[in-house]
Design an enzyme around this catalytic site. Structure first.
Site, PDB file in Angstrom:
ATOM      1  N   GLN A 283       0.776  -1.238   0.000  1.00 49.58           N
ATOM      2  CA  GLN A 283       0.000   0.000   0.000  1.00 49.58           C
ATOM      3  C   GLN A 283       0.809   1.291   0.000  1.00 49.58           C
ATOM      4  O   GLN A 283       0.502   2.231  -0.737  1.00 49.58           O
ATOM      5  CB  GLN A 283      -0.954   0.029   1.216  1.00 49.58           C
ATOM      6  CG  GLN A 283      -1.860   1.241   1.207  1.00 49.58           C
ATOM      7  CD  GLN A 283      -2.756   1.396   2.423  1.00 49.58           C
ATOM      8  OE1 GLN A 283      -3.267   2.472   2.672  1.00 49.58           O
ATOM      9  NE2 GLN A 283      -2.962   0.349   3.189  1.00 49.58           N
TER      10      GLN A 283
ATOM     11  N   GLU B 223       1.223  -1.159   8.210  1.00 47.32           N
ATOM     12  CA  GLU B 223       0.434  -0.012   8.674  1.00 47.32           C
ATOM     13  C   GLU B 223       0.338   0.122  10.201  1.00 47.32           C
ATOM     14  O   GLU B 223       0.736   1.125  10.768  1.00 47.32           O
ATOM     15  CB  GLU B 223      -0.976  -0.129   8.077  1.00 47.32           C
ATOM     16  CG  GLU B 223      -1.990   0.850   8.619  1.00 47.32           C
ATOM     17  CD  GLU B 223      -1.704   2.284   8.229  1.00 47.32           C
ATOM     18  OE1 GLU B 223      -1.375   2.542   7.060  1.00 47.32           O
ATOM     19  OE2 GLU B 223      -1.817   3.170   9.106  1.00 47.32           O
TER      20      GLU B 223
ATOM     21  N   ASP C  68       0.694   3.892   5.963  1.00 45.63           N
ATOM     22  CA  ASP C  68       0.951   3.539   4.567  1.00 45.63           C
ATOM     23  C   ASP C  68       0.652   4.705   3.625  1.00 45.63           C
ATOM     24  O   ASP C  68       1.544   5.251   2.975  1.00 45.63           O
ATOM     25  CB  ASP C  68       0.066   2.348   4.163  1.00 45.63           C
ATOM     26  CG  ASP C  68       0.660   1.028   4.623  1.00 45.63           C
ATOM     27  OD1 ASP C  68       1.878   0.976   4.841  1.00 45.63           O
ATOM     28  OD2 ASP C  68      -0.095   0.052   4.754  1.00 45.63           O
TER      29      ASP C  68
ATOM     30  N   GLY D 285      -7.646  20.463  19.284  1.00 44.08           N
ATOM     31  CA  GLY D 285      -7.150  21.838  19.273  1.00 44.08           C
ATOM     32  C   GLY D 285      -7.737  22.676  20.388  1.00 44.08           C
ATOM     33  O   GLY D 285      -8.212  22.151  21.405  1.00 44.08           O
ATOM     34  N   GLY D 286      -7.728  23.980  20.194  1.00 39.55           N
ATOM     35  CA  GLY D 286      -8.146  24.916  21.235  1.00 39.55           C
ATOM     36  C   GLY D 286      -9.647  25.131  21.301  1.00 39.55           C
ATOM     37  O   GLY D 286     -10.138  25.790  22.219  1.00 39.55           O
TER      38      GLY D 286
END
Ligand code: COA
Length: 420
Positions: free
Chosen positions: A16, A138, A167, A246-247
């Site tokens: 892959q 993977e 991959d 995140g924030g």
């Protein structure tokens, strides 16, 4: 004209990671020649077979826009043909186990001597160091690159994700390295080595978790729901369930029908800028100004309570009704779309992100098309080649005559082919 018209890629990839890279180069217009072992080919041709006798979806969905040559690179005649191919190519891409190319006699020094303009691009599991010799797939990369330790719930084991960041993620990184090296070659006239380790690619993609690792040194990660739940942090970035990375706090919430439909959920983000809209939408207007709720820092220890209240509202709507209600108010939400829903989404076909491809062995099948859109070089998806489908054509392109091809065939280098 396509962006990479005239660029010849010798595609020595399999499974892959490498194939996703060379498929992109093919979509951008390069002539990609996939070198495969006679009678065997890429192992994925016969893995996860859904139609007996036909190349698998695993193979066909990763090898569009390529030509296939059967060539035994360990056979003396095969080596001579490979040398001709290297002379004619701009890029060689490979993702063999460490050392395999050297054992074949086509390591960097050898190919650089044959063609100093050649860019040689490799994917390995690890970079130089104690793990350099390891074979990697993977999920090994997801585990060693930091993704698994930060994926899943606090009270559960590490989890791998369905997105093939080891991959396909490594393939994307390699592709960028190759086009950058081609750009530099425009100025220097020289080839170079491009290397991507799957561990590095995954670590790059979980960069924000390394951010959090360092933030831990100065205190709790207050946007993690673990903080609101009063559970102390340890010395490493914890698993954060479906918390936002995140924030702006976010969570996956149930929608109408969740009892029967495993995908009746939505992602819901409380962006600070639209907190007032969220409060109005769920009928909690007082939270807009209430002490302990009005600003994000005040709210961080109450995220579970706030999301539970929002979920009371989302459960009265389907995931698409949630989107329709939130989008005009600039509240970012994402319905959890199933593979079935994506496969039936006409908008994705209109942009070429989903395509239907015809195949002589399989008939029609669905595939994901090129996700990168170049306005002056639109990708056209061409079905994956059959094993050795272009062997003779490629040998002729190299200048071999019928007689030569018969001799090459008799040597066993390309399987049984005969030209009259
Ligand atoms: N003619 C003759 N021999 C060929 C050939 C050809 N056209 N193509 C491949 N081979 C040989 C190789 O030379 C190698 O022989 P050797 O071990 O005697 O030197 C052999 O086939 C097998 O190659 P290898 O890469 O070791 O395959 P594998 O099936 O044992 O391992 C991986 C598969 C993916 C684990 C391994 O290739 C790997 O770790 N790759 C790097 C990381 C990677 O890309 N992993 C993700 C894959 S999705």
């Amino acid at each position: 004209m396509k962006a990479l018209d005239g660029i010849k890629v010798l595609d020595f990839t399999h499974v892959q990671s490498g194939p996703t890279c060379t498929q992109l180069l093919g979509w951008f217009g390069a002539d990609v020649i996939k070198v495969e072992r006679p009678h065997v080919g890429d192992a994925t041709r016969k893995q996860l077979v859904d139609k007996p006798g036909a190349d698998s979806l695993y193979f066909t969905m990763l090898n569009h826009n390529k030509r296939s040559i059967e060539l035994d690179s360990k056979n003396a005649t095969g080596k001579a043909v490979l040398t001709r191919l290297i002379e004619e190519s701009d890029v060689l891409v490979e993702n063999f186990a460490p050392g395999a190319l050297d054992r074949m006699g086509f390591g960097w020094e050898a190919v650089h001597e044959i063609n100093p303009r050649l860019i040689m691009a490799s994917i390995k599991g690890f970079g130089a160091g104690k793990y350099a010799d390891c074979k990697v797939y993977e999920n090994v990369a997801q585990c060693t690159g930091g993704s698994a330790s930060t994926t899943g719930f606090l009270d559960g084991p590490p989890l791998v994700t369905g997105a093939q960041i080891g991959d396909s993620g490594a393939g994307l990184h390699l592709c960028l390295g190759i086009v950058t090296a081609l750009f530099q070659r425009e100025k220097t006239g020289k080839g170079q080595r491009v290397s991507v380790a799957m561990q590095d690619a995954v670590l790059n993609l979980v960069r924000v978790k390394m951010r959090d690792q360092q933030r831990l040194a100065v205190g709790a990660l207050k946007e993690y729901s673990q903080h609101g739940a009063g559970i102390p942090f340890g010395d490493t970035t914890p698993r954060a369930g479906n918390d936002s990375g995140g924030g702006q706090p976010g969570k996956i919430l149930k929608c109408k029908g969740w009892e029967d439909d495993p995908n009746a959920y939505t992602y819901f983000i409380i962006q600070e800028a639209v907190w007032g809209n969220v409060c109005d939408l769920i009928g909690e207007a007082a939270w807009k100004t209430a002490k302990g709720y009005a600003t994000l820092p005040e709210r961080l220890d109450k995220l579970d309570e706030i999301f539970a209240r929002i979920e009371e509202w989302t459960q009265t709507k389907t995931k698409f009704e949630v989107l329709e209600a939130c989008n005009p108010l600039d509240i970012p939400v994402g319905p959890i779309l199933s593979m079935k829903e994506l496969a039936e989404d006409e908008a994705l076909y209109a942009t070429g992100t989903m395509v239907e491809v015809d195949h002589p062995e399989r008939g029609a099948y669905l595939s994901v098309g090129c996700p990168i859109k170049l306005s002056a070089s639109p990708a056209e998806v061409v079905r994956a080649p059959l094993l050795g489908e272009h062997t003779e054509e490629i040998l002729r392109d190299l200048g071999y005559s019928n007689e030569d091809i018969n001799k090459i065939s008799a040597s066993g280098a390309i399987g049984e082919k005969s030209c009259v």
